[in-house]
Design a protein around this motif. Structure first.
Motif, mmCIF file in Angstrom:
data_model
loop_
_atom_site.group_PDB
_atom_site.id
_atom_site.type_symbol
_atom_site.label_atom_id
_atom_site.label_comp_id
_atom_site.label_asym_id
_atom_site.label_seq_id
_atom_site.Cartn_x
_atom_site.Cartn_y
_atom_site.Cartn_z
ATOM 1 N N UNK A 153 0.811 -1.217 0.000
ATOM 2 C CA UNK A 153 0.000 0.000 0.000
ATOM 3 C C UNK A 153 0.849 1.274 0.000
ATOM 4 N N UNK A 154 2.144 1.161 0.215
ATOM 5 C CA UNK A 154 3.009 2.338 0.282
ATOM 6 C C UNK A 154 3.923 2.484 -0.935
ATOM 7 N N UNK A 155 4.206 1.392 -1.607
ATOM 8 C CA UNK A 155 5.194 1.421 -2.690
ATOM 9 C C UNK A 155 4.619 2.008 -3.972
ATOM 10 N N UNK A 156 5.488 2.586 -4.760
ATOM 11 C CA UNK A 156 5.092 3.089 -6.086
ATOM 12 C C UNK A 156 5.095 1.953 -7.102
ATOM 13 N N UNK A 157 6.056 1.054 -6.978
ATOM 14 C CA UNK A 157 6.156 -0.111 -7.854
ATOM 15 C C UNK A 157 6.347 -1.345 -6.981
ATOM 16 N N UNK A 158 5.433 -2.292 -7.100
ATOM 17 C CA UNK A 158 5.474 -3.512 -6.295
ATOM 18 C C UNK A 158 5.686 -4.680 -7.256
ATOM 19 N N UNK A 159 6.862 -5.259 -7.228
ATOM 20 C CA UNK A 159 7.249 -6.274 -8.213
ATOM 21 C C UNK A 159 7.222 -7.661 -7.586
ATOM 22 N N UNK A 160 6.549 -8.590 -8.265
ATOM 23 C CA UNK A 160 6.510 -9.985 -7.823
ATOM 24 C C UNK A 160 7.169 -10.854 -8.891
ATOM 25 N N UNK A 161 7.602 -12.037 -8.457
ATOM 26 C CA UNK A 161 8.358 -12.907 -9.364
ATOM 27 C C UNK A 161 7.631 -14.201 -9.709
#
Length: 212
Positions: free
Chosen positions: A186-194
């Motif tokens: 909820x805080x990140x600008x870009x949330x990357x998953x693998x």
């Protein structure tokens, strides 16, 4: 006197030919990547290994690099210094700093006490984040990243410094997010998953396949 208009005409033509070259040069200069102050949150064990692999893919434009690790983390500093030493062999002007903050949550620590230690860590992190004023924060899951990212988020709300937060969930997380991930989603600008299953569960996330 008749030759004067010819000279003036030639100068005007030369100027017209030079204008596109000047504009093209300006565009090339504008495209050059400026230096970005980067704050990297390191965690013990595999977290530090993964984050350093990510850093090895970044250009030297991401400099200086400010590393933050927990005060009880005894292993990450040696890995970071070794990584930066190798970088310095290629980039003579390579710059980095190391800072420590109180760990927000120890392994097997109770949830109630974790709230208190996390709040303390956030208060400790605020002046550090203000001092470094990073353009970008890169983290991949250690609990230490929560107080740092929350501090940066608060500084953004206060219009002191707008920092881009990039969170990369650990490769170990296949179906569920880590506790840090659940918070920073909820805080990140870009949330990357693998892993694709995480993308299905968390629509805001960005699936790029394996990045480390």
């Amino acid at each position: 006197m008749e030759e004067l208009p010819v000279v003036v005409l030639l100068l005007l033509l030369l100027s017209l030919l030079l204008v596109p070259l000047v504009l093209l040069n300006r565009r090339r200069q504008d495209r050059r990547t400026p230096p970005f102050s980067l704050l990297v949150v390191a965690g013990s064990g595999g977290h530090t290994t993964e984050i350093l692999r990510l850093l090895s893919c970044l250009s030297e434009s991401y400099s200086p690099r400010h590393y933050v690790l927990a005060d009880s983390d005894k292993m990450s500093e040696a890995k970071i210094r070794s990584f930066e030493q190798k970088k310095a062999e290629t980039f003579s002007k390579s710059q980095f700093t190391l800072d420590r903050i109180p760990r927000s949550r120890e392994v097997r620590q109770s949830w109630i006490s974790s709230v208190v230690t996390t709040l303390y860590s956030i208060l400790y992190s605020l002046p550090l984040t203000y001092k470094r004023k990073p353009d970008l924060i890169l983290c991949n899951g250690p609990g230490t990243c929560v107080p740092i990212c929350v501090s940066a988020f608060l500084l953004g709300l206060l219009r002191i410094k707008r920092t881009i937060i990039v969170y990369v969930e650990s490769i170990c997380r296949v179906e569920t997010l880590s506790l840090s991930g659940k918070i920073l989603y909820y805080f990140s600008d870009y949330f990357i998953v693998q892993w694709p299953d995480l993308k299905k569960k968390y629509p805001k996330s960005v699936y790029l396949g394996r990045v480390v």
